[in-house]
Design a protein around this motif. Structure first.
Motif, short mmCIF file in Angstrom:
data_model
loop_
_atom_site.label_atom_id
_atom_site.label_comp_id
_atom_site.label_asym_id
_atom_site.label_seq_id
_atom_site.Cartn_x
_atom_site.Cartn_y
_atom_site.Cartn_z
N LEU A 1 3.06 -7.84 24.52
CA LEU A 1 4.01 -7.59 23.17
C LEU A 1 5.39 -8.01 23.55
CD1 LEU A 1 2.42 -4.36 21.78
CD2 LEU A 1 1.89 -6.52 21.03
N SER B 1 -6.92 -3.53 21.73
CA SER B 1 -5.77 -3.38 21.49
C SER B 1 -4.56 -2.62 22.54
CB SER B 1 -5.75 -2.38 20.18
OG SER B 1 -4.33 -2.37 19.73
N HIS C 1 1.42 -6.32 15.47
CA HIS C 1 0.37 -5.60 16.12
C HIS C 1 0.24 -3.99 15.69
CE1 HIS C 1 -1.06 -3.17 19.57
NE2 HIS C 1 -2.06 -4.08 19.72
N SER C 2 -0.82 -3.69 15.48
CA SER C 2 -0.96 -2.10 15.31
C SER C 2 -2.03 -1.65 16.34
CB SER C 2 -1.50 -1.78 14.05
OG SER C 2 -1.45 -0.40 13.77
N GLU C 3 -1.69 -0.47 17.00
CA GLU C 3 -2.86 -0.12 18.18
C GLU C 3 -4.11 0.39 17.81
OE1 GLU C 3 0.53 3.43 18.22
OE2 GLU C 3 0.57 1.27 17.39
N CYS D 1 8.22 -3.71 20.93
CA CYS D 1 7.92 -2.54 19.90
C CYS D 1 9.15 -1.85 19.29
CB CYS D 1 7.15 -1.44 20.85
SG CYS D 1 7.96 -0.68 22.22
N MET E 1 -1.30 -4.02 24.66
CA MET E 1 -0.04 -3.14 25.03
C MET E 1 0.12 -3.12 26.46
SD MET E 1 -1.29 -0.58 22.10
CE MET E 1 -0.36 0.89 22.65
N LEU F 1 3.27 1.57 24.76
CA LEU F 1 4.12 0.65 24.43
C LEU F 1 5.33 0.69 25.19
CD1 LEU F 1 3.29 1.44 20.54
CD2 LEU F 1 3.09 -0.68 21.85
N ASN G 1 5.05 -4.85 17.92
CA ASN G 1 4.16 -3.42 17.49
C ASN G 1 5.25 -2.62 16.77
OD1 ASN G 1 3.87 -0.51 17.86
ND2 ASN G 1 1.62 -1.35 18.10
#
Length: 213
Positions: free
Chosen positions: A100, A91, A48-50, A103, A95, A136, A26
């Motif tokens: 993930l 999403s 990845h984007s939240e 980050c 997280m 995150l 992320n």
């Protein structure tokens, strides 16, 4: 010997170089979004984007922006082959569920032992920005910070103890800055690399902290 700071793009390249092949990563709002543009050839990193993207690519070429496809900072992005977008709740489940590997976040302050403060300065007239940073910081397997080493006033953002409200304690593994790359450990700071011409004694004077090598 005089030294020259790394540009934000050079710091982004430095971060991208350390991302392991096959990692789910992320990128936080601000400087970290630049990392997407510097993933080395032959290395697969799934970004990845939240707000609900997996498989995010680099920034689009000028004139090719699609504002229905944006990252958490509302910047237009691209989607790589096999990428997907989905509900915000899914999403955040990714997280929070430990899915993930890394980050990369910005920060107001990081302590020598890895405490992170990046959502509020505590100033009365400052606008807090909680976002997904707390999720995150505790959900990712590793938290890296990308930031300028000093504030505009010349104060170190790496401190013995954060005096801004914490995002999460003891979560930051590495700090990538315009002057040095530093690891946070329970025993304090460990230098990974620094810009040419910057002596360790100068770096310690800027930080006001000891740095192990």
């Amino acid at each position: 010997m005089p030294y020259q700071k790394r540009s934000k793009h050079e710091v982004a390249q430095r971060v991208a170089r350390d991302l392991p092949d096959g990692a789910y990563v992320n990128l936080g709002i601000g400087q970290p979004t630049l990392v997407a543009n510097y993933i080395p050839a032959g290395v697969e990193v799934i970004l990845h984007s939240e707000n609900g993207i997996l498989g995010m690519g680099p920034a689009p070429a000028e004139g090719q922006e699609d504002y229905d496809l944006i990252n958490a900072g509302k910047q237009p992005v691209t989607l790589l082959a096999g990428g997907a977008y989905f509900h915000h709740a899914d999403s955040f489940a990714m997280m929070r569920g430990g899915h993930l590997d890394v980050c990369v976040l910005g920060a107001f302050q990081v302590s020598a032992t890895g405490d992170l403060a990046n959502w509020h300065t505590g100033d009365f007239d400052a606008i807090p920005a909680v976002g997904g940073a707390m999720d995150l910081a505790v959900g990712a397997k590793q938290t890296w910070v990308m930031m300028d080493l000093l504030t505009k006033k010349g104060d170190s953002k790496i401190v013995k103890r954060c005096h801004y409200p914490l995002t999460a304690p003891s979560c930051v593994k590495r700090i990538y800055s315009d002057l040095a790359t530093i690891e946070c450990t329970p025993q304090g700071l460990v230098l990974i690399d620094k810009v040419d011409g910057l002596e360790i004694s100068e770096l310690e004077a800027l930080l006001g902290l000891a740095v192990n090598t």
